[in-house]
Design an enzyme around this catalytic site. Structure first.
Site, PDB file in Angstrom:
ATOM      1  N   THR B 138       0.979  -1.401   0.071  1.00 51.93           N
ATOM      2  CA  THR B 138      -0.144   0.027   0.085  1.00 51.93           C
ATOM      3  C   THR B 138       0.912   1.098   0.280  1.00 51.93           C
ATOM      4  O   THR B 138       1.751   1.441   0.573  1.00 51.93           O
ATOM      5  CB  THR B 138      -0.842   0.181   1.082  1.00 51.93           C
ATOM      6  OG1 THR B 138      -1.577  -1.216   1.053  1.00 51.93           O
ATOM      7  CG2 THR B 138      -1.833   1.201   1.090  1.00 51.93           C
ATOM      8  N   GLY B 177       2.792  -2.973   8.191  1.00 55.17           N
ATOM      9  CA  GLY B 177       2.949  -3.284   9.482  1.00 55.17           C
ATOM     10  C   GLY B 177       4.356  -3.730   9.697  1.00 55.17           C
ATOM     11  O   GLY B 177       5.189  -4.184   8.751  1.00 55.17           O
ATOM     12  N   GLU B 421      -6.946  -5.974   3.197  1.00 52.96           N
ATOM     13  CA  GLU B 421      -7.209  -6.971   2.200  1.00 52.96           C
ATOM     14  C   GLU B 421      -8.229  -6.741   1.162  1.00 52.96           C
ATOM     15  O   GLU B 421      -9.256  -7.677   0.960  1.00 52.96           O
ATOM     16  CB  GLU B 421      -7.357  -8.379   3.030  1.00 52.96           C
ATOM     17  CG  GLU B 421      -6.492  -8.784   3.873  1.00 52.96           C
ATOM     18  CD  GLU B 421      -4.829  -8.659   3.174  1.00 52.96           C
ATOM     19  OE1 GLU B 421      -4.933  -9.189   1.773  1.00 52.96           O
ATOM     20  OE2 GLU B 421      -3.783  -8.748   3.794  1.00 52.96           O
TER      21      GLU B 421
END
Lengths: 666, 659
Positions: B138, B177, B421
């Site tokens: 992303t 993350g 997702e």
């Protein structure tokens, strides 16, 4: 400057608007003069270096509390220095200082002082009011307990009168009786107005209010017999020290009971108050504030989501063309524009209640309480309806911002967590809806027995005329014209009438079967809540429609009419079951309604940014990187992130403490 | 001792809680294993979450790293392995409150997308934590729409390297993350350019931090993206690349390769990429959506059996709030939904396993259906569960707002699942595309995948129910759902056709129908969920006690759906107004029936108090005592706030009286 370097998309959006946003701002503020004054106060606060501070998102809870206390004390001083005394102006000042967040002195200013004014005797005012005004006494209002909230009669704290010493002995007899939640109670206040069950001469006289000192003046240490503290972290309200209070045989003088109405004489004789309807007035007032707050909070979220949707480009609509603004996707419009329309609707409803309250508060003072029951019932329902809708709407706005909405830099998480308690405080929403339902059923019963009712429920009068015919009331009445707001008001009216009647009949059927009234009521309560919702929905559509005729500027009226139609039609398309089942609309009309909603989305699209600009939130107040007026989103997200506490050092200490040893070991 | 109000609820259970738990787990042996893992983790103080609600972002992050490191030790001690049967229970036991979750995705992506040499090179050191990985897809400007990513990787033939760049601010990697502070390496997705030609998005392994002192590598700008609604324990990061060079071998090249001379070679099927997404979407349904909803139901229902408020009958004790119809109407449909979704997860899991076996035999026929189903169910279930958790939160009144209730953090965590997702609206539209296509195929007599064969069997009729008990027949309501789904899909397909035939361009017509399309996709999923639940119940004949209560839950789930979407069932008269009144009556009756078993039904989820981490939801129901004791431990009550000395004291000591 605000207008330099504006994002090209937003500039284009603003240039294409069909109306002047300022004119609409004036309508929302209640006139150009009010807008001017609001902006003046806003500038006073925002240009004041005393009110500047680091971004609150990066501070710990205790740091936020500290900032809030600092600003609150300055705020009180400056309000007096500037001579700002009008309640609305105080509200503006406060919300600019605290950027729409709660603060530790809220209960002192909003409950402790006003309660002294309305319920204290002149002697008590002499003792407490000036010290409280000067903040030597900081007070809170301790009503809610761990075990009881909205259901006040269940409160367990006791105040037992001891004629020997002429004192009240206050006790928290159970864990559930510990006062829990009052704002400013944990750390800030040194006094509290405590609501307790009064016992005198061996009898319980119900709830009464007592002024209780809780911390030592000077040291601020809790007094002997008092256990007080902060209730810990919450979803939001970081700057507020919501507290607990436990009292063990804590004695206060007889003169500390607020005795303007009820009294306990030195020998313990209890003197009853005259009327308890008076407290209705305060409740109506506070609930009207929540309706206004629903409108403002939803407006803020809409401003952020719509501006961001005009700036963000994603995917493709037409093969080979540049990525479109996400605001061009029908699904995005469908998420946001009905909420925009709702925000406007709620603004007008909030203004209406405030005006009505102002109009009849003169009557109340003169003892004419005839309009109060209806207004009380209506505001209970509208409080619940608007706060539920805004609560869900804020989240929809956040979700419409995708991943970035989830970052605190979007500002929406903060709006949400600050707003969501209003579904619970000042009356839990389901309980509020059932209060409205009680009034509706009562009105229905009156109509059934041949009396006429007035006000917002007067549509129930039509039921008696139609009683001769066997089918549902609404089934035959209206011919709905889906492009005419006035006709849609009739459709909503018919739906409300049908659901009130159905609930009342089901209640009657239950009553015929069962012994207990309460049981029958409980078994009908889902129907009753639906009836209340339909009634509130009708009132809102009606008020929005009525507002249109007051607007003189044709361009503004045109765009508000579109919003009003969208609000009404979208509401139908979300509740088609009610309209179909009652025969108010048929299948073909529902299809038309759904179609018309989508056409309206495309029409409102061109004014969407101008419509949120009209809410006129200053960037500082909005507190959102995504919703910035200039639309320069991405570069400012990066600037914002650099300040994150995790970024304070280039290598985080966890590396040395945990990661490095791990790598060495394995 | 257990609060008598909860004890009473348990005494009257109509079924064996232990048996239901075992059945939900897939057998008593699984239950035993799960409990052993949970117990081992919870007994270890390093994994304690008691102070979680009091901690700052920095403290949460540090604790998560500490736990991740400690978990390696623990697993070694216990003889657990990543691939072992304990694995899924470990995650449940730590409640996701742990670092390096992306490290696993890093490893998985290398295993799936990397060549054998690449796997041999990277996986061993990664599994030894000699490097810590992340997964950088992303960007600031692009999420679900992957083709729009802007990071570039340009092949330099002379040095045999890729040069990675972040050409503009919106191209910065944002959100991954473990990347803000922890990761030393990451898989970067970038537009591949060779000889000036763009070949689309490809994955590259990029080192971002030194393995010696953890400082940033040259050309790398990385950090934490700042506070979020939740996931304070995860260092979601940003990453900017400035002429960062990686060797040619660092492009994951199982399916695509750039040869030394710059020749671009594609091998195998790209479709396998879909398969990875499908597997992730299916796997998150249970752990990230259904489990939180089950926890929220446990907390809210237990609390509602303990909290007493107001009186239902004059002179009696105050009533449990669970006895109020309005409270039942909030909570019990969520409980039924939690069960319904547990079963749909089983259904998807099975479908997926079957699909996986086919794919291993190089048969990709089931992929479109699997992809469509996983998208639609991921969207439908996460959305439903999110709103379910929020309803539970609000149903707990003021106390639900306290972090100590456990509900706010469940909520702020589960809502992220609606975005990651694949953003839910976009996923629903993917499912809708499949449905419209299948509908067209079915209506021209072509064969369609099993889950959508019902689209061919259009039988415009009326609902045959005659009285309210008829609506307790699974055939009756399943058919109503089927009818409704077919109607919404066919009418949307027809609308789409009409628009195109009237000269509207295809993409424009699509956009104009998207609101309806998303609704149709949801209707399809709702139908499958109801149908699947009814089938599960039918198969339960041997377990009489459990079957009865499951039947009630299935009825409740189905009728709640009709009650709250009445319009779509009434629309073409399939269900009449009079029948809708029967639905409502039956639905309200069911609330009172399920109410009796509400507490045993949440007990059967078998969450420990530690895993709920909630003052309101504890098994013994000593709600108020816990709330009080826990609040007193708040740092705000232990530390002296500087606010008093600095601000409060001067305030109280008369600085204002001068005014």
């Amino acid at each position: 400057g605000r207008r330099t370097m504006m994002n090209a998309d937003l500039r284009r959006e603003r240039a294409a608007a069909t109306f002047q946003p300022e004119l609409l701002t004036h309508i929302l503020d209640g006139g150009a003069e009010r807008t001017r004054r609001r902006k003046e106060i806003e500038a006073l606060v925002l240009n004041d270096p005393d009110f500047q501070h680091e971004d609150l998102n990066f501070l710990s809870r205790s740091q936020r509390y500290e900032q809030a206390i600092r600003k609150s004390s300055l705020m009180v001083m400056k309000l007096r220095e500037y001579g700002i005394a009008d309640p609305e102006e105080i509200y503006w000042f406060k919300s600019f200082v605290h950027r729409g967040r709660p603060e530790p002195l809220d209960l002192h200013l909003g409950m402790f002082l006003p309660t002294l004014l309305t319920q204290a005797t002149p002697e008590q005012q002499d003792r407490f009011f000036m010290p409280a005004w000067n903040l030597e006494i900081i007070g809170t209002y301790a009503q809610t307990e761990m075990g009881h909230g909205t259901h006040l009669r269940g409160l367990e704290t006791t105040a037992t009168y001891d004629p020997a010493t002429q004192e009240f002995i206050l006790n928290s007899p159970t864990v559930t009786s510990i006062k829990w939640w009052p704002g400013g109670l944990g750390k800030t206040s040194n006094h509290a107005i405590v609501l307790a069950q009064l016992y005198t001469q061996g009898q319980c006289k119900g709830l009464h209010a007592f002024i209780v000192p809780i911390r030592q003046l000077g040291t601020h240490e809790p007094l002997p017999g008092i256990t007080v503290g902060d209730i810990g972290p919450k979803f939001g309200y970081d700057e507020m020290d919501n507290g607990y209070l436990k009292m063990d045989n804590f004695r206060i003088p007889r003169e500390n009971m607020l005795m303007k109405y009820a009294q306990v004489e030195p020998d313990g004789t209890y003197v009853k108050p005259l009327s308890d309807k008076l407290t209705y007035g305060t409740m109506v007032f506070i609930r009207s504030l929540i309706v206004g707050d629903s409108a403002r909070s939803l407006s803020r979220a809409c401003t952020i989501a719509i501006r961001y949707s005009a700036v963000r480009h994603q995917s493709e609509l037409k093969p080979g063309e540049p990525e479109p603004q996400i605001l061009d996707y029908q699904t995005q419009q469908y998420k946001l524009f009905p909420l925009l329309a709702t925000a406007y609707a709620f603004h007008f409803v909030g203004a209406y209640i405030k005006d009505t309250y102002r109009r009849i508060s003169g009557d109340i003072n003169e003892g004419d309480l005839s309009e109060l029951p209806e207004l009380h019932a209506l505001t209970a329902g509208l409080k619940a309806f608007t706060s539920w809708t805004a609560n869900a709407g804020i989240e929809e706005c956040r979700m419409a911002c995708g991943g970035h909405g989830y970052s605190r830099c979007s500002g929406i998480p903060d709006i949400y967590v600050t707003f969501t308690p209003s579904c619970t405080y000042e009356g839990e929403n389901t309980v509020m809806m059932l209060q409205t339902a009680r009034f509706l059923v009562k009105s229905y019963t009156q109509v059934s027995s041949g009396q006429r009712v007035t006000g917002t429920v007067s549509y129930l009068n039509d039921l008696s005329r139609q009683r001769i015919q066997p089918q549902h009331v609404a089934a035959r009445t209206v011919t709905v014209r889906i492009n005419d707001p006035v006709s849609l008001v009739e459709a909503y009216k018919a739906r409300a009438a049908r659901l009130v009647e159905a609930a009342a009949k089901n209640l009657q059927a239950e009553l015929n079967h069962r012994k207990s009234k309460e049981d029958a009521w409980n078994r009908t309560s889902v129907d009753l809540v639906r009836a209340s919702e339909a009634h509130c929905h009708y009132v809102i559509v009606k008020l929005f429609t009525a507002k249109l005729s007051e607007i003189s500027n044709a361009a503004v009226r045109a765009v508000l009419t579109e919003l009003c139609l969208l609000y009404a039609l979208h509401g139908i398309s979300k509740n088609t079951g009610d309209f179909l089942q009652a025969g108010i609309l048929n299948d073909a009309q529902i299809t038309q309604v759904n179609q018309r909603v989508k056409e309206l989305l495309a029409i409102i699209r061109r004014n969407a940014v101008a419509l949120v600009d009209s809410f006129d939130f200053h960037d500082v107040h909005l507190g959102s990187v995504l919703g910035r007026y200039d639309g320069n989103v991405y570069e400012n997200m990066f600037e914002w992130a650099k300040k994150s506490p995790l970024n304070k050092t280039e290598v985080h200490e966890s590396f040395h403490k945990h990661l490095k040893p791990l790598q060495a070991k394995l | 001792g257990v609060n008598p109000d909860l004890a009473n609820e348990r005494q009257t259970a109509s079924f064996s809680v232990e048996k239901l738990t075992a059945w939900l787990d897939g057998g008593a042996e699984q239950t035993r294993l799960r409990r052993a893992v949970v117990e081992a983790i919870e007994r270890d103080p390093v994994f304690s979450r008691e102070n979680q609600y009091f901690q700052s972002q920095n403290e949460r992050y540090e604790a998560a790293v500490r736990k991740a490191v400690h978990l390696q030790k623990k697993m070694h001690e216990m003889g657990w392995s990543q691939e072992g049967p304990e694995s899924k229970y470990i995650y449940r036991a730590v409640a996701g409150d742990i670092a390096f979750l992306l490290h696993r995705i890093f490893m998985r992506s290398i295993s799936v997308l990397g060549s054998d040499e690449q796997i041999a090179k990277w996986i061993p050191p990664a599994s030894q934590y000699q490097l810590i990985g992340s997964y950088a897809q992303t960007e600031l400007g692009h999420g679900t729409y992957l083709q729009g990513l802007e990071t570039t990787a340009v092949f330099d033939v002379t040095t045999q390297e890729f040069i990675l760049n972040t050409p503009k601010i919106s191209a910065m990697k944002w959100w991954p993350g473990d990347m803000g502070r922890s990761a030393t390496h990451t898989v970067v997705f970038a537009q591949l350019y060779v000889h000036g030609k763009c070949h689309g998005i490809h994955p590259f392994i990029v080192q971002i931090r030194s393995l010696q002192d953890h400082s940033l590598c040259p050309g790398i700008i990385a950090g934490d993206i700042g506070p979020k609604m939740n996931f304070e324990h995860i260092d979601n990061g940003y990453l900017m690349l400035q002429n960062v060079r990686v060797p040619r071998e660092n492009m994951l090249n199982k399916f695509c390769e750039v040869q030394p001379d710059g020749t671009y070679v594609r091998r195998g099927s790209q479709k396998i990429n879909y398969f990875t997404m499908t597997s992730v979407r299916i796997s998150l349904i249970s752990s990230e959506a259904v489990t939180p909803l089950m926890k929220a139901c446990t907390i809210a229902i237990r609390y509602s059996a303990v909290r007493r408020q107001s009186k239902l009958k004059p002179g009696e004790q105050e009533a449990k709030i669970l006895d109020y119809q309005t409270q039942q109407e909030k909570l019990l449909p969520q409980l039924a939904a939690a069960y319904a979704f547990h079963f749909i997860d089983d259904y998807l899991q099975e479908l997926f396993d079957r699909g996986y076996r086919e794919i291993q035999r190089k048969n990709f026929d089931t992929l479109p259906e699997l992809h469509a189903l996983s998208s639609g169910f991921k969207a439908t279930v996460t959305q439903y569960c999110t709103s379910g958790v929020e309803i539970c939160l609000r149903a707990c009144g003021g106390h639900g707002y306290s972090l100590l209730s456990g509900l706010p953090s469940l909520y702020t965590k589960i809502i992220a699942s609606c975005i990651y997702e694949g953003e839910n609206t976009i996923l629903l539209l993917q499912t809708a595309r499949f449905l419209v296509k299948s509908f067209m195929a079915a209506s021209t007599g072509q064969s369609v995948p099993p889950s959508v064969t019902y689209l061919a069997a259009v039988k415009p009729s009326k609902c045959p129910a005659k009285n309210k008990s008829d609506f307790l027949s699974p055939d009756i309501y399943t058919e109503a759902y089927q009818h409704m789904a077919v109607r919404l899909i066919s009418s949307t397909a027809a609308k789409l056709q009409d628009l195109i035939q009237s000269g509207v361009k295809k993409h424009d017509a699509w956009n104009r129908c998207t609101v309806q399309l998303a609704q149709a996709a949801k209707a399809h999923c709702h139908y499958i969920i109801v149908k699947n639940f009814a089938e599960i119940v039918a198969k339960l004949e041997s377990k009489a006690g459990i079957q009865k209560i499951m039947k009630h839950l299935c009825d409740l789930f189905a009728l709640h759906g009709i009650f709250s979407n009445a319009g779509v069932f009434l629309h073409d008269g399939y269900i009449s107004g009079a029948q809708m009144d029967m639905v409502t009556a039956s639905y309200l009756d069911l609330l009172a029936i399920v109410r009796k078993d509400a507490v045993p039904l949440v007990d059967a989820f078998d969450f420990t108090d530690k895993s709920l981490n909630s003052a309101l939801g504890c098994y013994d129901g000593q709600v108020y005592q816990r709330l009080y004791e826990w609040a007193r431990k708040s740092p705000t009550n232990k530390q002296i706030s500087p606010a008093y000395e600095k601000y409060l004291k001067p305030l109280l000591h008369n600085t204002l009286s001068k005014l």
